[in-house]
Design a protein around this motif. Structure first.
Motif, PDB file in Angstrom:
ATOM      1  N   PRO A  31       0.784  -1.230   0.000  1.00 27.90           N
ATOM      2  CA  PRO A  31       0.000   0.000   0.000  1.00 27.90           C
ATOM      3  C   PRO A  31       0.823   1.291   0.000  1.00 27.90           C
ATOM      4  O   PRO A  31       0.254   2.381   0.006  1.00 27.90           O
ATOM      5  N   ASN A  32       2.132   1.185  -0.010  1.00 33.23           N
ATOM      6  CA  ASN A  32       2.983   2.374  -0.038  1.00 33.23           C
ATOM      7  C   ASN A  32       3.098   2.862  -1.478  1.00 33.23           C
ATOM      8  O   ASN A  32       3.654   2.178  -2.328  1.00 33.23           O
ATOM      9  N   VAL A  33       2.548   4.056  -1.733  1.00 32.35           N
ATOM     10  CA  VAL A  33       2.497   4.598  -3.085  1.00 32.35           C
ATOM     11  C   VAL A  33       3.034   6.023  -3.071  1.00 32.35           C
ATOM     12  O   VAL A  33       3.220   6.619  -2.010  1.00 32.35           O
ATOM     13  N   ALA A  34       3.262   6.559  -4.267  1.00 34.40           N
ATOM     14  CA  ALA A  34       3.676   7.952  -4.400  1.00 34.40           C
ATOM     15  C   ALA A  34       2.907   8.583  -5.551  1.00 34.40           C
ATOM     16  O   ALA A  34       2.603   7.927  -6.548  1.00 34.40           O
ATOM     17  N   LYS A  73       4.291  18.099 -11.271  1.00 29.41           N
ATOM     18  CA  LYS A  73       5.419  18.946 -11.652  1.00 29.41           C
ATOM     19  C   LYS A  73       6.068  19.607 -10.444  1.00 29.41           C
ATOM     20  O   LYS A  73       7.239  19.946 -10.465  1.00 29.41           O
ATOM     21  N   SER A  74       5.319  19.750  -9.361  1.00 33.26           N
ATOM     22  CA  SER A  74       5.854  20.406  -8.168  1.00 33.26           C
ATOM     23  C   SER A  74       6.534  19.447  -7.190  1.00 33.26           C
ATOM     24  O   SER A  74       7.100  19.889  -6.198  1.00 33.26           O
ATOM     25  N   GLY A  75       6.475  18.139  -7.449  1.00 35.90           N
ATOM     26  CA  GLY A  75       7.171  17.202  -6.570  1.00 35.90           C
ATOM     27  C   GLY A  75       6.408  15.913  -6.342  1.00 35.90           C
ATOM     28  O   GLY A  75       5.370  15.660  -6.956  1.00 35.90           O
ATOM     29  N   THR A  76       6.951  15.104  -5.424  1.00 40.84           N
ATOM     30  CA  THR A  76       6.399  13.787  -5.122  1.00 40.84           C
ATOM     31  C   THR A  76       5.962  13.738  -3.669  1.00 40.84           C
ATOM     32  O   THR A  76       6.672  14.218  -2.784  1.00 40.84           O
ATOM     33  N   THR A  77       4.795  13.143  -3.441  1.00 38.06           N
ATOM     34  CA  THR A  77       4.281  12.946  -2.089  1.00 38.06           C
ATOM     35  C   THR A  77       4.030  11.461  -1.900  1.00 38.06           C
ATOM     36  O   THR A  77       3.442  10.808  -2.765  1.00 38.06           O
ATOM     37  N   LYS A  78       4.495  10.941  -0.760  1.00 31.67           N
ATOM     38  CA  LYS A  78       4.280   9.531  -0.441  1.00 31.67           C
ATOM     39  C   LYS A  78       3.007   9.370   0.378  1.00 31.67           C
ATOM     40  O   LYS A  78       2.678  10.217   1.204  1.00 31.67           O
ATOM     41  N   TYR A  79       2.325   8.237   0.116  1.00 31.63           N
ATOM     42  CA  TYR A  79       1.069   7.930   0.801  1.00 31.63           C
ATOM     43  C   TYR A  79       1.022   6.459   1.171  1.00 31.63           C
ATOM     44  O   TYR A  79       1.739   5.643   0.597  1.00 31.63           O
ATOM     45  N   VAL A  80       0.112   6.148   2.075  1.00 32.96           N
ATOM     46  CA  VAL A  80      -0.292   4.774   2.334  1.00 32.96           C
ATOM     47  C   VAL A  80      -1.743   4.687   1.881  1.00 32.96           C
ATOM     48  O   VAL A  80      -2.568   5.530   2.254  1.00 32.96           O
ATOM     49  N   ALA A  81      -2.037   3.709   1.038  1.00 31.59           N
ATOM     50  CA  ALA A  81      -3.375   3.542   0.479  1.00 31.59           C
ATOM     51  C   ALA A  81      -4.135   2.451   1.227  1.00 31.59           C
ATOM     52  O   ALA A  81      -3.559   1.411   1.561  1.00 31.59           O
ATOM     53  N   SER A  82      -5.398   2.702   1.482  1.00 32.38           N
ATOM     54  CA  SER A  82      -6.253   1.672   2.079  1.00 32.38           C
ATOM     55  C   SER A  82      -7.549   1.620   1.286  1.00 32.38           C
ATOM     56  O   SER A  82      -8.111   2.663   0.924  1.00 32.38           O
ATOM     57  N   GLU A  83      -7.988   0.406   1.002  1.00 30.18           N
ATOM     58  CA  GLU A  83      -9.166   0.247   0.144  1.00 30.18           C
ATOM     59  C   GLU A  83     -10.424   0.708   0.866  1.00 30.18           C
ATOM     60  O   GLU A  83     -10.646   0.415   2.035  1.00 30.18           O
ATOM     61  N   THR A  84     -11.253   1.422   0.137  1.00 31.09           N
ATOM     62  CA  THR A  84     -12.506   1.962   0.654  1.00 31.09           C
ATOM     63  C   THR A  84     -13.609   0.927   0.452  1.00 31.09           C
ATOM     64  O   THR A  84     -13.744   0.370  -0.639  1.00 31.09           O
TER      65      THR A  84
END
Length: 150
Positions: free
Chosen positions: A72-75, A79-90
């Protein structure tokens, strides 16, 4: 679960152009492939509902969906940059207002997918929780080593 295959031209030409230009509200999603552990990059259009960011799969059970379920670790990159997230299914029951907001944001380009796959269960949706550079999950208040999905 259903899946609508993407034509070669869209997959090889349109997706690359979209990721390079950020066209149609798109951002580049990076996930780790299940088998090779290599990054998979695809254009996505995240949608925000009530201050929460979501990813929607218009084509159903796509490879990126299967990959996110495994890791679930995604990015998301713009154009302004990269943000990391953890995804969880809804859960399916919570998807309709998110799908409605997504259809408005993405516009006519996605209408055909929802005609072919009208059931919300056919459109996986993931809630994104941002991870700040220190490893803290901003909406959960957890450190990376405390996240049970890691």
């Amino acid at each position: 679960m259903a899946y609508l295959h993407q034509p070669w031209f869209n997959r090889e030409i349109v997706n690359r152009f979209t990721m390079a230009t950020g066209a149609v509200h798109s951002q580049t999603l990076t996930v780790m492939k299940r088998s090779s552990k290599q990054p998979q990059k695809i254009p996505v259009t995240p949608v925000e509902v009530d201050g929460v960011k979501y990813l929607v799969s218009t084509r159903g059970e796509a490879e990126w969906v299967k990959n996110v379920r495994v890791d679930p670790n995604v990015a998301l990159t713009t154009k302004s940059g990269t943000t990391k997230y953890v995804a969880s299914e809804t859960p399916v029951a919570n998807r309709p207002p998110i799908l409605d907001a997504y259809k408005i944001k993405a516009g006519k380009v996605v209408e055909g997918y929802f005609r072919k796959l009208p059931d919300p269960a056919d459109h996986p949706v993931f809630t994104l929780t941002a991870v700040d550079p220190t490893g803290v999950y901003t909406s959960l208040g957890l450190c990376a080593n405390e996240n049970p999905s890691l």
